[in-house]
Design an enzyme around this catalytic site. Structure first.
Site: not given
Ligand code: UDP
Length: 326
Positions: A72, A140
């Site tokens: 994560f 991103y």
């Protein structure tokens, strides 16, 4: 199973770790605490380690004999990914490669990866199926698309089995009020609206009201973080059983505009939320709505907390907790 949750002190990671509490899985956290909070990891074994320190990552993986790694730990701010792309490619790609290479060396071959709807860029069709073309429009999104490609190649070459979960808009907080979203600086819609409601922020800015949508503001698919955690758990258990790598959209098949979210937040908080309209934010597609049919049918997953009322209520409880402790 013995599972390492990388980024387990962060927003989504901490909800994942908490979800494991009612299971037989044994969980440890690896986190560099750059954006996560030690408090989120207080009941767990925490390895404070940056993924750029490959030797230390290797040592931790070797000593603890994990069977699964969940990842994560990434930077997620689209605006910052334009101004500091190096930071994003280094952490989200190079550091992920470090982790994967250690795993391959140690024959840890089960991996759960946090991907994003940003890999689709401007979608060709709404709702978005997993089959749609990958065409990110910001750095991103590029970093996540690159890692997805790496995973496919590592599966073919080294037998790494993985699930990549393409999150739509993660939001909300744990219903028990103990953990929630806290970014610094905060850039996400719902926490910012609620900060304006609680008075922690003077007002809220809508980034663009001239999109080709029903009210001109962007439409997103909001998915409660507890539903996200459940999707990870089901994915992990299925991966272990079937050893089939998969990619799933995690969204709620429903779109809400920024103005609609403000309205619902006003009702839930019983507050008039002051806002202003500004220009568009770079890299924001007009509309992102998931087609979640594959995970729903294959894993029997459903979104149980993702009605906007529950999302905003849980996030509001968390915001009141934060504004009291600040
Ligand atoms: N948004 C906004 N004002 C803000 C933050 C976000 O109008 O201060 C809008 C943004 O343009 C997007 C939506 O809210 O359409 C969700 O943005 P967020 O940053 O929460 O998630 P993203 O969709 O970028 O992953």
């Amino acid at each position: 199973m013995k599972i390492l949750v990388v980024g387990g002190a962060g927003y989504i990671g901490s909800h994942m770790v908490k979800r494991f509490q009612d299971t037989d899985h044994e969980v440890e956290i690896l986190d560099n605490l750059s954006t996560g909070f030690e408090l989120n990891a207080q009941n767990y074994k925490l390895h404070i380690c940056d993924l750029s320190n490959k030797d230390l990552v290797y040592q931790i993986l070797k000593e603890n004999k994990y069977e699964v790694v969940m990842h994560f730990a990434s930077y997620i701010n689209v605006g910052e990914s334009y101004s500091q792309p190096e930071k994003y490619y280094k952490n989200n790609v190079t550091n992920t490669l470090n982790l994967l290479d250690c795993m391959i060396d140690l024959k840890i071959l089960n991996f759960i990866f946090s991907s994003t709807a940003a890999v689709y860029g401007e979608p060709q069709n709404i709702p978005i199926t997993e089959a749609q073309k990958i065409s990110p429009v910001n750095p991103y999104g590029n970093t996540k698309a690159i890692v997805e490609k790496i995973l496919k190649d590592y599966d073919e070459a080294y037998g790494l089995k993985y699930i990549a979960l393409r999150y739509f808009n993660a939001c909300g907080a744990h219903i028990d009020g103990t953990i929630g979203e806290r970014h610094n600086p905060e850039t996400h819609l719902i926490p910012l609206i609620l900060q304006a409601a609680s008075g922690r922020k003077k007002n809220f800015t809508i980034h663009g009201d001239d999109y080709d949508t029903k009210d001109g503001t962007c439409i997103r698919d909001y998915i409660h973080v507890m539903d996200l955690a459940e999707a990870h758990l089901l994915s992990l258990e299925d991966l272990i059983k079937t050893q089939n790598s998969e990619i799933y959209n995690i969204g709620n098949n429903k779109g809400f505009s920024v103005k609609e979210i403000i309205k619902i937040a006003e009702t839930v908080t019983n507050t008039k939320i002051p806002y202003e309209i500004a220009g568009r934010r770079k890299g924001d597609p007009a509309q992102l709505i998931a087609d979640n049919k594959i995970i729903t049918e294959k894993l029997n997953w459903s979104a149980n907390y993702s009605d906007l009322n529950t999302i905003i209520k849980t996030a509001w409880k968390w915001e009141k907790h934060l504004s009291k402790s600040n």
